[in-house]
Design a protein around this motif. Structure first.
Motif, short mmCIF file in Angstrom:
data_model
loop_
_atom_site.label_atom_id
_atom_site.label_comp_id
_atom_site.label_asym_id
_atom_site.label_seq_id
_atom_site.Cartn_x
_atom_site.Cartn_y
_atom_site.Cartn_z
N TYR A 106 -80.24 30.69 -94.57
CA TYR A 106 -81.37 31.13 -93.74
C TYR A 106 -81.14 32.55 -93.23
O TYR A 106 -82.07 33.37 -93.20
N HIS A 107 -79.92 32.85 -92.82
CA HIS A 107 -79.61 34.20 -92.34
C HIS A 107 -79.52 35.19 -93.50
O HIS A 107 -79.98 36.32 -93.39
N MET A 108 -78.94 34.76 -94.60
CA MET A 108 -78.80 35.64 -95.76
C MET A 108 -80.17 36.09 -96.27
O MET A 108 -80.33 37.23 -96.71
N GLU A 109 -81.15 35.21 -96.19
CA GLU A 109 -82.51 35.53 -96.65
C GLU A 109 -83.40 36.05 -95.51
O GLU A 109 -84.59 36.25 -95.72
N LYS A 110 -82.80 36.22 -94.33
CA LYS A 110 -83.51 36.76 -93.16
C LYS A 110 -84.76 35.94 -92.81
O LYS A 110 -85.82 36.48 -92.51
N LEU A 111 -84.60 34.62 -92.85
CA LEU A 111 -85.70 33.70 -92.57
C LEU A 111 -85.77 33.30 -91.10
O LEU A 111 -86.78 32.72 -90.67
N VAL A 112 -84.71 33.56 -90.34
CA VAL A 112 -84.64 33.11 -88.95
C VAL A 112 -84.11 34.23 -88.05
O VAL A 112 -83.40 35.12 -88.49
N ALA A 113 -84.47 34.10 -86.80
CA ALA A 113 -83.84 34.89 -85.73
C ALA A 113 -83.05 33.89 -84.92
O ALA A 113 -83.40 32.71 -84.84
N ASP A 114 -81.96 34.32 -84.32
CA ASP A 114 -81.18 33.36 -83.54
C ASP A 114 -80.92 33.86 -82.13
O ASP A 114 -80.92 35.05 -81.86
N THR A 115 -80.75 32.89 -81.26
CA THR A 115 -80.31 33.12 -79.89
C THR A 115 -79.05 32.30 -79.73
O THR A 115 -79.04 31.10 -80.02
N ILE A 116 -77.98 32.95 -79.29
CA ILE A 116 -76.67 32.31 -79.21
C ILE A 116 -76.26 32.14 -77.75
O ILE A 116 -76.33 33.10 -76.98
N TYR A 117 -75.85 30.94 -77.41
CA TYR A 117 -75.33 30.63 -76.09
C TYR A 117 -73.90 30.13 -76.24
O TYR A 117 -73.69 29.07 -76.82
N VAL A 118 -72.94 30.89 -75.76
CA VAL A 118 -71.56 30.40 -75.74
C VAL A 118 -71.47 29.45 -74.56
O VAL A 118 -71.95 29.76 -73.47
N TRP A 119 -70.87 28.29 -74.78
CA TRP A 119 -70.93 27.20 -73.81
C TRP A 119 -69.56 26.60 -73.62
O TRP A 119 -68.85 26.33 -74.59
N ASP A 120 -69.18 26.41 -72.38
CA ASP A 120 -67.89 25.81 -72.04
C ASP A 120 -68.17 24.60 -71.14
O ASP A 120 -68.05 24.68 -69.92
N PRO A 121 -68.59 23.46 -71.75
CA PRO A 121 -68.98 22.30 -70.94
C PRO A 121 -67.82 21.73 -70.14
O PRO A 121 -66.66 21.81 -70.57
N ASN A 122 -68.14 21.14 -68.99
CA ASN A 122 -67.11 20.48 -68.20
C ASN A 122 -67.41 18.99 -68.07
O ASN A 122 -66.59 18.19 -68.44
N ILE A 123 -68.55 18.60 -67.59
CA ILE A 123 -68.88 17.18 -67.47
C ILE A 123 -69.20 16.63 -68.86
O ILE A 123 -70.04 17.15 -69.56
N GLY A 124 -68.50 15.59 -69.27
CA GLY A 124 -68.70 14.96 -70.57
C GLY A 124 -67.97 15.64 -71.71
O GLY A 124 -68.14 15.27 -72.87
N ARG A 125 -67.15 16.58 -71.41
CA ARG A 125 -66.43 17.34 -72.45
C ARG A 125 -65.59 16.44 -73.34
O ARG A 125 -65.51 16.66 -74.55
N GLU A 126 -64.96 15.43 -72.75
CA GLU A 126 -64.08 14.56 -73.54
C GLU A 126 -64.85 13.90 -74.66
O GLU A 126 -64.36 13.80 -75.79
#
Length: 98
Positions: free
Chosen positions: A69-89
């Motif tokens: 999808y990215h190679m053919e430039k079919l999508v734009a993306d929004t990236i969220y780096v996430w460091d969960p704490n509750i439920g991480r296990e």
């Protein structure tokens, strides 16, 4: 650490569907490598999301660059780096590290 990637289709679903099988095959590879926890389309189907397991945010761009999808430039993306704490296990236990 995790990254949630929201993909927004830039073309009609008819065009997106032509690359869907290659996109999903690549995501299956990421899953098998222990890099992706899960993925799937949004409802309504205007894009989709990927939950990646990462050690460093610098890993994200190279992983996405190999997605058809990215190679053919079919999508734009929004990236969220996430460091969960509750439920991480439970989240960490969904996919073994490779």
């Amino acid at each position: 650490m995790y990254a949630f990637v929201a993909l927004k289709y830039l073309y009609p679903l008819e065009r997106i569907s032509k690359t869907l099988d290659a996109h999903r095959a690549y995501l299956r590879e990421l899953h098998a490598q222990g890099k992706m926890v899960c993925s799937g389309p949004f409802v309504p189907r205007e894009g989709g999301g990927l939950l990646l397991r990462i050690d460093d945010p610098a890993e994200i761009a190279p992983l996405l660059a190999k997605d058809p999808y990215h190679m053919e430039k079919l999508v734009a993306d929004t990236i969220y780096v996430w460091d969960p704490n509750i439920g991480r296990e439970g989240l960490d236990g969904l996919l073994p590290r490779k």
